[in-house]
Design a protein around this motif. Structure first.
Motif, PDB file in Angstrom:
ATOM      1  N   SER A 163       0.832  -1.208   0.000  1.00 43.10           N
ATOM      2  CA  SER A 163       0.000   0.000   0.000  1.00 43.10           C
ATOM      3  C   SER A 163       0.865   1.256   0.000  1.00 43.10           C
ATOM      4  O   SER A 163       0.438   2.307  -0.461  1.00 43.10           O
ATOM      5  N   GLU A 164       2.090   1.148   0.509  1.00 42.16           N
ATOM      6  CA  GLU A 164       3.048   2.260   0.477  1.00 42.16           C
ATOM      7  C   GLU A 164       3.845   2.294  -0.822  1.00 42.16           C
ATOM      8  O   GLU A 164       4.775   3.071  -0.955  1.00 42.16           O
ATOM      9  N   ARG A 166       5.906   0.109  -1.984  1.00 39.28           N
ATOM     10  CA  ARG A 166       7.264  -0.447  -1.874  1.00 39.28           C
ATOM     11  C   ARG A 166       7.350  -1.655  -2.800  1.00 39.28           C
ATOM     12  O   ARG A 166       6.372  -2.359  -3.029  1.00 39.28           O
TER      13      ARG A 166
END
Length: 184
Positions: A163-164, A166
């Motif tokens: 969700s970030e 990454r």
């Protein structure tokens, strides 16, 4: 001190001539420093309204693990049976039976990927288990950070990292059937 007091007063031009003032006029008058739209609070409909135009929709958030069980995982609506390697955007069967089967050969899939993954999340089943130091050293030498957790926490960590945005992959082993309810 006298210089400081004199410096506070600036010479301003007025229609009658010059006068001393403690407030300075703007050094440069620019149309960008004033509101030129001609709206005021009396034009309530247009003054208060804000609109947003979306030029390009953001791409999907990627792979999401929505549930797990003793037989496998539900990943983006796909049922995956047994251990799996989640390599966004691919989901593959992972040929390990338990955490003891995680070897240099079984993780070779993760360090051959392009673009290179930043973090590999390993879910070892029901409990956190220790991975062989040689496996961790191999991944570290390839520039991949490793997060080893029990599978429920590994799923949550993987979802959070993706969700970030990454670059993350996961190797997940389903936890065995819980016997906690059988004791009641």
């Amino acid at each position: 001190m006298a210089n400081a007091m004199c410096a506070r007063f600036f010479l301003q031009r007025s229609t009658q001539g010059f006068l001393f003032s403690s407030r300075a006029a703007p050094a440069v008058s620019s149309p960008f420093l004033s509101r030129g739209h001609g709206l005021d609070p009396s034009n309530d409909d247009t003054y208060q309204r804000t609109t947003v135009s979306i030029m390009q929709k953001e791409p999907g958030s990627g792979v999401f693990i929505s549930s797990y069980s003793s037989i496998g995982f539900d990943i983006n609506g796909n049922k995956v049976f047994g251990p799996c390697a989640v390599l966004p955007p691919a989901i593959l069967q992972w040929n390990v039976g338990s955490y003891k089967d995680i070897t240099e050969e079984s993780v070779s899939l993760f360090h051959m990927l392009e673009p290179r993954i930043e973090i590999l999340v390993l879910g070892t089943g029901e409990r956190l288990e220790q991975i062989k130091p040689s496996v961790l050293a191999l991944l570290k030498s390839k520039g991949i950070a490793v997060e080893v957790q029990d599978t429920p926490n590994a799923c949550a960590t993987f979802n959070f990292l993706t969700s970030e945005r990454r670059v993350t992959a996961a190797g997940l082993i389903p936890p065995p059937i819980s016997t906690a309810l059988d004791l009641l």
